[in-house]
Every structure is written in C-alpha cells, then in structure tokens.
Design a protein around this motif. Sequence first.
Motif, PDB file in Angstrom:
ATOM      1  N   ASN A   1     -18.308   8.846  10.823  1.00 11.53           N
ATOM      2  CA  ASN A   1     -17.029   9.081  11.491  1.00 11.53           C
ATOM      3  C   ASN A   1     -16.960  10.490  12.083  1.00 11.53           C
ATOM      4  OD1 ASN A   1     -16.316   6.491  10.844  1.00 11.53           O
ATOM      5  ND2 ASN A   1     -14.919   7.051   9.211  1.00 11.53           N
ATOM      6  N   ARG A   2     -17.498  11.471  11.365  1.00 15.94           N
ATOM      7  CA  ARG A   2     -17.544  12.841  11.896  1.00 15.94           C
ATOM      8  C   ARG A   2     -18.408  12.885  13.160  1.00 15.94           C
ATOM      9  NH1 ARG A   2     -17.651  14.236   6.482  1.00 15.94           N
ATOM     10  NH2 ARG A   2     -19.914  14.270   6.446  1.00 15.94           N
ATOM     11  N   PHE A   3     -19.563  12.244  13.100  1.00 16.68           N
ATOM     12  CA  PHE A   3     -20.457  12.205  14.248  1.00 16.68           C
ATOM     13  C   PHE A   3     -19.763  11.536  15.441  1.00 16.68           C
ATOM     14  CE2 PHE A   3     -23.652   9.902  16.781  1.00 16.68           C
ATOM     15  CZ  PHE A   3     -24.371  10.986  17.275  1.00 16.68           C
ATOM     16  N   ALA A   4     -19.110  10.406  15.200  1.00 14.32           N
ATOM     17  CA  ALA A   4     -18.441   9.674  16.283  1.00 14.32           C
ATOM     18  C   ALA A   4     -17.387  10.538  16.966  1.00 14.32           C
ATOM     19  CB  ALA A   4     -17.814   8.396  15.742  1.00 14.32           C
ATOM     20  N   MET A   5     -16.586  11.260  16.183  1.00 11.39           N
ATOM     21  CA  MET A   5     -15.549  12.100  16.790  1.00 11.39           C
ATOM     22  C   MET A   5     -16.165  13.296  17.517  1.00 11.39           C
ATOM     23  SD  MET A   5     -12.407  11.894  17.356  1.00 11.39           S
ATOM     24  CE  MET A   5     -11.468  12.951  18.437  1.00 11.39           C
ATOM     25  N   THR A   6     -17.272  13.796  17.008  1.00 11.96           N
ATOM     26  CA  THR A   6     -17.977  14.875  17.691  1.00 11.96           C
ATOM     27  C   THR A   6     -18.428  14.406  19.074  1.00 11.96           C
ATOM     28  OG1 THR A   6     -18.711  15.845  15.606  1.00 11.96           O
ATOM     29  CG2 THR A   6     -19.981  16.433  17.564  1.00 11.96           C
ATOM     30  N   VAL A   7     -18.926  13.186  19.163  1.00 12.36           N
ATOM     31  CA  VAL A   7     -19.352  12.630  20.453  1.00 12.36           C
ATOM     32  C   VAL A   7     -18.158  12.536  21.400  1.00 12.36           C
ATOM     33  CG1 VAL A   7     -20.251  10.561  21.606  1.00 12.36           C
ATOM     34  CG2 VAL A   7     -21.320  11.366  19.487  1.00 12.36           C
ATOM     35  N   VAL A   8     -17.054  11.990  20.906  1.00  9.37           N
ATOM     36  CA  VAL A   8     -15.852  11.825  21.737  1.00  9.37           C
ATOM     37  C   VAL A   8     -15.403  13.174  22.292  1.00  9.37           C
ATOM     38  CG1 VAL A   8     -13.392  11.224  21.671  1.00  9.37           C
ATOM     39  CG2 VAL A   8     -15.075   9.711  20.596  1.00  9.37           C
ATOM     40  N   GLU A   9     -15.309  14.162  21.429  1.00  9.92           N
ATOM     41  CA  GLU A   9     -14.835  15.485  21.852  1.00  9.92           C
ATOM     42  C   GLU A   9     -15.819  16.154  22.815  1.00  9.92           C
ATOM     43  OE1 GLU A   9     -14.368  17.258  18.000  1.00  9.92           O
ATOM     44  OE2 GLU A   9     -12.276  16.615  17.846  1.00  9.92           O
ATOM     45  N   TYR A  10     -17.091  16.094  22.496  1.00  9.28           N
ATOM     46  CA  TYR A  10     -18.116  16.790  23.273  1.00  9.28           C
ATOM     47  C   TYR A  10     -18.175  16.269  24.708  1.00  9.28           C
ATOM     48  CZ  TYR A  10     -22.618  19.039  24.240  1.00  9.28           C
ATOM     49  OH  TYR A  10     -23.623  19.813  24.772  1.00  9.28           O
ATOM     50  N   PHE A  11     -18.072  14.955  24.877  1.00 13.04           N
ATOM     51  CA  PHE A  11     -18.265  14.355  26.195  1.00 13.04           C
ATOM     52  C   PHE A  11     -16.967  14.037  26.919  1.00 13.04           C
ATOM     53  CE2 PHE A  11     -22.311  13.685  24.076  1.00 13.04           C
ATOM     54  CZ  PHE A  11     -23.167  14.178  25.048  1.00 13.04           C
ATOM     55  N   ASP A  12     -15.838  14.486  26.406  1.00 11.85           N
ATOM     56  CA  ASP A  12     -14.554  14.157  27.015  1.00 11.85           C
ATOM     57  C   ASP A  12     -14.440  14.657  28.456  1.00 11.85           C
ATOM     58  OD1 ASP A  12     -11.892  12.926  26.692  1.00 11.85           O
ATOM     59  OD2 ASP A  12     -11.205  14.987  27.024  1.00 11.85           O
ATOM     60  N   ASP A  13     -15.068  15.776  28.777  1.00 10.81           N
ATOM     61  CA  ASP A  13     -14.993  16.303  30.148  1.00 10.81           C
ATOM     62  C   ASP A  13     -15.664  15.375  31.167  1.00 10.81           C
ATOM     63  OD1 ASP A  13     -13.611  18.531  29.342  1.00 10.81           O
ATOM     64  OD2 ASP A  13     -15.343  19.853  29.350  1.00 10.81           O
ATOM     65  N   PHE A  14     -16.468  14.441  30.695  1.00 13.07           N
ATOM     66  CA  PHE A  14     -17.129  13.494  31.600  1.00 13.07           C
ATOM     67  C   PHE A  14     -16.291  12.238  31.829  1.00 13.07           C
ATOM     68  CE2 PHE A  14     -20.681  16.100  30.356  1.00 13.07           C
ATOM     69  CZ  PHE A  14     -21.437  16.173  31.512  1.00 13.07           C
ATOM     70  N   ARG A  15     -15.209  12.088  31.085  1.00 16.46           N
ATOM     71  CA  ARG A  15     -14.394  10.868  31.126  1.00 16.46           C
ATOM     72  C   ARG A  15     -13.325  10.967  32.201  1.00 16.46           C
ATOM     73  NH1 ARG A  15      -9.566   9.686  29.142  1.00 16.46           N
ATOM     74  NH2 ARG A  15      -9.427  11.649  27.991  1.00 16.46           N
ATOM     75  N   ALA A  16     -13.314   9.973  33.079  1.00 12.38           N
ATOM     76  CA  ALA A  16     -12.252   9.903  34.085  1.00 12.38           C
ATOM     77  C   ALA A  16     -10.942   9.532  33.396  1.00 12.38           C
ATOM     78  CB  ALA A  16     -12.599   8.853  35.143  1.00 12.38           C
ATOM     79  N   PRO A  17      -9.816  10.018  33.907  1.00 17.71           N
ATOM     80  CA  PRO A  17      -8.530   9.622  33.322  1.00 17.71           C
ATOM     81  C   PRO A  17      -8.341   8.105  33.447  1.00 17.71           C
ATOM     82  CG  PRO A  17      -8.238  11.395  34.937  1.00 17.71           C
ATOM     83  CD  PRO A  17      -9.668  10.938  35.027  1.00 17.71           C
TER      84      PRO A  17
END
Length: 167
Positions: A50-66
């Motif tokens: 779960n920690r790893f999954a949230m790290t991925v979400v946070e790290y790559f959020d700048d690549f996500r279109a709204p």
Amino acid sequence: MAEGRNRAELEAELQRFAQGQAAVRLEGLDFSQLSGFVALRPKGDVAELNRFAMTVVEYFDDFRAPLTEAEIARRKPETLSPQQRRKLVDWGYPYVGDDFRFHLTLTGRLPETAARAVIEELEPYIAPLLPEPLIIDHIYLFGQRPDGKFEVLKGYPLTAPANSISS
C-alpha cells in the motif's frame, strides 16, 4: 497524459523511479469475493504494498491529465464517501491511499452463489500456480489500444536494496 508531457518523459521518469524502489514482498495471493467480483487478493500484511502504491500515485501525478466531467460522472461520485470524492478530484481515482485494495479481477460482477462456484471450480487449478511468496519486482507502463484493451509497453525493474524505498 497531462498537457505538455510526453511518453519519452514518462519513460525516463519510470526508469529513474524504478531504480530508487525496492521490490515488494507479499505472502502470496488467494481467491476472494470483492464487491461481487471474483478476484485474487494478497495474503497477509499489505502495508508495504500500500505504501508503494501511494508512492507511485504521488510520484507520477504530474503526468496525469485532469479528469473530464464525463470521467468524473462515470465514477458515480454520489455513491462515494466524502474522502473518496476528494481523492477522485485530487488523484483521479477514489480508491487510493487507505481506500486502495490490491486485486486481480477474474470475473465480472456475479451473484454470491455463482462467485463461490467459480472459486470452487478455479481454485484447484490456479492455486498451485500462484507464487509464494509473491515478489513485485517491476513496474510496467501500459498503453490502451483502439479496441480498449491494455497492453504492456515496457517494464522497469525495481532495483534499490530492500528497505530503501525513496520517493
């Protein structure tokens, strides 16, 4: 993908990210019913995953279109908790962080008796093939084909030593 970002940038960041992450170890997988679906779910403690999954979400959020209004509506925000609605806006998906439940979906939605029957039928064949422990040692970039199906574009090994996850 977010405006101004491209696949080459994403691939470079995936490589950089993967080099700073350690593999995640799980006890294994087991059959489960999850919201009417038959799925494989992790056995044992999932805190590291779960920690790893949230790290991925946070790290790559700048690549996500709204999200578009249609995408938000498809998630049925009226059925979500206030916290999940906030996550939908903030992260593009309501089931991140403490709402995340790792699973590999095996069926569509089924009545409970049918789901139990599917598990009883599949378990003798699939359970012996499931690794114990299950080591998640790669992160993958997927693409969506014109037919709507996903395909693996590239995999990146998680190469940091254990207990050295960075963000």
